[in-house]
Design an enzyme around this catalytic site. Sequence first.
Site, PDB file in Angstrom:
ATOM      1  N   TYR A 226       0.833  -1.205   0.000  1.00 52.87           N
ATOM      2  CA  TYR A 226       0.000   0.000   0.000  1.00 52.87           C
ATOM      3  C   TYR A 226       0.873   1.262   0.000  1.00 52.87           C
ATOM      4  CZ  TYR A 226      -3.772   3.121   1.668  1.00 52.87           C
ATOM      5  OH  TYR A 226      -4.689   4.133   1.815  1.00 52.87           O
ATOM      6  N   LYS A 230       1.100   4.095  -2.883  1.00 51.62           N
ATOM      7  CA  LYS A 230       0.705   5.479  -2.595  1.00 51.62           C
ATOM      8  C   LYS A 230       1.876   6.446  -2.777  1.00 51.62           C
ATOM      9  CE  LYS A 230      -3.659   4.822  -1.582  1.00 51.62           C
ATOM     10  NZ  LYS A 230      -4.713   5.354  -2.466  1.00 51.62           N
TER      11      LYS A 230
HETATM   12  N1  NAD Z   1      -9.857   5.799   5.022  1.00 48.43           N
HETATM   13  C1  NAD Z   1      -8.651   6.247   5.263  1.00 48.43           C
HETATM   14  O1  NAD Z   1      -8.261   6.459   6.406  1.00 48.43           O
HETATM   15  C2  NAD Z   1      -7.701   6.541   4.135  1.00 48.43           C
HETATM   16  C3  NAD Z   1      -6.463   7.118   4.449  1.00 48.43           C
HETATM   17  C4  NAD Z   1      -5.574   7.420   3.428  1.00 48.43           C
HETATM   18  C5  NAD Z   1      -5.918   7.167   2.112  1.00 48.43           C
HETATM   19  N2  NAD Z   1      -7.123   6.610   1.827  1.00 48.43           N
HETATM   20  C6  NAD Z   1      -7.420   6.368   0.426  1.00 48.43           C
HETATM   21  O2  NAD Z   1      -8.661   6.973   0.090  1.00 48.43           O
HETATM   22  C7  NAD Z   1      -9.284   6.236  -0.964  1.00 48.43           C
HETATM   23  C8  NAD Z   1     -10.703   5.868  -0.558  1.00 48.43           C
HETATM   24  O3  NAD Z   1     -10.647   5.066   0.595  1.00 48.43           O
HETATM   25  P1  NAD Z   1     -11.899   4.740   1.539  1.00 48.43           P
HETATM   26  O4  NAD Z   1     -11.401   4.791   2.918  1.00 48.43           O
HETATM   27  O5  NAD Z   1     -13.073   5.553   1.139  1.00 48.43           O
HETATM   28  O6  NAD Z   1     -12.092   3.205   1.156  1.00 48.43           O
HETATM   29  P2  NAD Z   1     -13.410   2.326   0.889  1.00 48.43           P
HETATM   30  O7  NAD Z   1     -12.940   0.918   0.937  1.00 48.43           O
HETATM   31  O8  NAD Z   1     -14.531   2.743   1.782  1.00 48.43           O
HETATM   32  O9  NAD Z   1     -13.790   2.737  -0.613  1.00 48.43           O
HETATM   33  C9  NAD Z   1     -13.002   2.379  -1.709  1.00 48.43           C
HETATM   34  C10 NAD Z   1     -13.892   2.273  -2.937  1.00 48.43           C
HETATM   35  O10 NAD Z   1     -13.058   1.891  -4.049  1.00 48.43           O
HETATM   36  C11 NAD Z   1     -13.729   0.866  -4.775  1.00 48.43           C
HETATM   37  N3  NAD Z   1     -12.773   0.034  -5.506  1.00 48.43           N
HETATM   38  C12 NAD Z   1     -11.914  -0.891  -4.998  1.00 48.43           C
HETATM   39  N4  NAD Z   1     -11.221  -1.468  -5.980  1.00 48.43           N
HETATM   40  C13 NAD Z   1     -11.628  -0.896  -7.135  1.00 48.43           C
HETATM   41  C14 NAD Z   1     -11.278  -1.086  -8.512  1.00 48.43           C
HETATM   42  N5  NAD Z   1     -10.363  -1.988  -8.882  1.00 48.43           N
HETATM   43  N6  NAD Z   1     -11.910  -0.336  -9.450  1.00 48.43           N
HETATM   44  C15 NAD Z   1     -12.850   0.568  -9.087  1.00 48.43           C
HETATM   45  N7  NAD Z   1     -13.229   0.785  -7.806  1.00 48.43           N
HETATM   46  C16 NAD Z   1     -12.610   0.066  -6.843  1.00 48.43           C
HETATM   47  C17 NAD Z   1     -14.457   0.077  -3.696  1.00 48.43           C
HETATM   48  O11 NAD Z   1     -15.489  -0.736  -4.246  1.00 48.43           O
HETATM   49  C18 NAD Z   1     -14.974   1.199  -2.789  1.00 48.43           C
HETATM   50  O12 NAD Z   1     -16.216   1.692  -3.211  1.00 48.43           O
HETATM   51  C19 NAD Z   1      -8.391   5.019  -1.202  1.00 48.43           C
HETATM   52  O13 NAD Z   1      -7.512   5.291  -2.286  1.00 48.43           O
HETATM   53  C20 NAD Z   1      -7.598   4.904   0.075  1.00 48.43           C
HETATM   54  O14 NAD Z   1      -6.374   4.258  -0.104  1.00 48.43           O
HETATM   55  C21 NAD Z   1      -8.026   6.289   2.811  1.00 48.43           C
END
Ligand code: NAD
Length: 317
Positions: A226, A230
């Site tokens: 990851y 990133k």
């Molecule tokens: N939640 C956190 O604390 C956090 C922190 C840093 C970064 N992020 C990043 O933010 C973004 C969103 O994360 P989140 O927390 O909302 O996660 P989440 O798991 O709630 O949502 C992720 C979404 O991406 C979709 N997805 C997964 N694989 C896919 C693919 N191959 N093609 C299309 N869609 C796909 C999933 O179905 C889901 O709807 C991600 O890139 C994550 O790495 C999240």
Amino acid sequence: MAKLLAYSLVSIVPPPFKTEYIVGIAEDDGVRTPVRIDRSHLKNLKIGMSGTITTRETDQGEIKYFTPEEVKLEGGKVALVTGAARGIGRAIAIELAERGYDIALNDIETSTDGEETIKEIQSLGRRALFAVADVSSYSDVQKMVNMVVEKFGRIDVLVNNAGINIDRLVTNMSPLEWQKVIDVNLTGVFNCTKAVLPHMIAAGGGRIINISSQGALDGPVGQANYAAAKGGVVSFTKVIAREYAQYNILCNAVAPGCIRTRMTDSIPPGQLRERVSKIPLGRRGEPGEVAKLVAFLAEDGTYITGQLILINAGEYI
Ligand SMILES: NC(=O)c1ccc[n+]([C@@H]2O[C@H](COP(=O)([O-])OP(=O)(O)OC[C@H]3O[C@@H](n4cnc5c(N)ncnc54)[C@H](O)[C@@H]3O)[C@@H](O)[C@H]2O)c1
């Protein structure tokens, strides 16, 4: 009010990059003036259209610019948000819809979450399209982008948000688990950006916002795949910013810390409590707080490109 009499797109090709700008002749009160026009207006320029002539200080001295009178676009501005059925992507889609964007909502498959997000966007009076595609597949992404451009006519903003995590120590991580996370989180960003760029170039500009992570910077144990993906997103963002600034395309990355979504809900409660106790503001962030930053970069931030912006309550400084 001035009138545009003629214009032409001029290309200069000093290696390695091509520079393009628009020159024209505008007439005001019978006086004809050579003018430049911002490239972002290219798609909407028409001979005879009205506008204003202003003088700008530039590196090449004072230059007259013609700004077309407010151009009525067919439909609204359009944003494509990946992984937007739920979580941070959903909040970004809704925030942009509230600001007048029609939304192409991408996710890997249709779902009740996605349908609900679509309904919420429509209830705001905006158009919403479920654009199903696996971002890690270039052919899927290309079909999706073509479909969005066919239905909505343009893509002004791309938010590369789709992401997954499969956390293990490297000694326990299979090559497949490494690859899967790289494919979605890093190659997915390349795929969507590559497919959207030609449309933004033709339209005279656009904004690309990549959702990276604090994990790109702070070496999170158990997240080698990851964190590498990133971190790659941050480097990719910088290159895109440099390569496409000349086309009025701005590209930035946002690195959230610990945001309250399904991704952090899956952290064992004890571990989550310990993590939150170390966050200076003492809480997880809300998806809507990340969405406001993304919307700022999409709508304003006219002098920001190639940057990584952290949104993490000071967890990593
Ligand atoms: N939640 C956190 O604390 C956090 C922190 C840093 C970064 N992020 C990043 O933010 C973004 C969103 O994360 P989140 O927390 O909302 O996660 P989440 O798991 O709630 O949502 C992720 C979404 O991406 C979709 N997805 C997964 N694989 C896919 C693919 N191959 N093609 C299309 N869609 C796909 C999933 O179905 C889901 O709807 C991600 O890139 C994550 O790495 C999240």
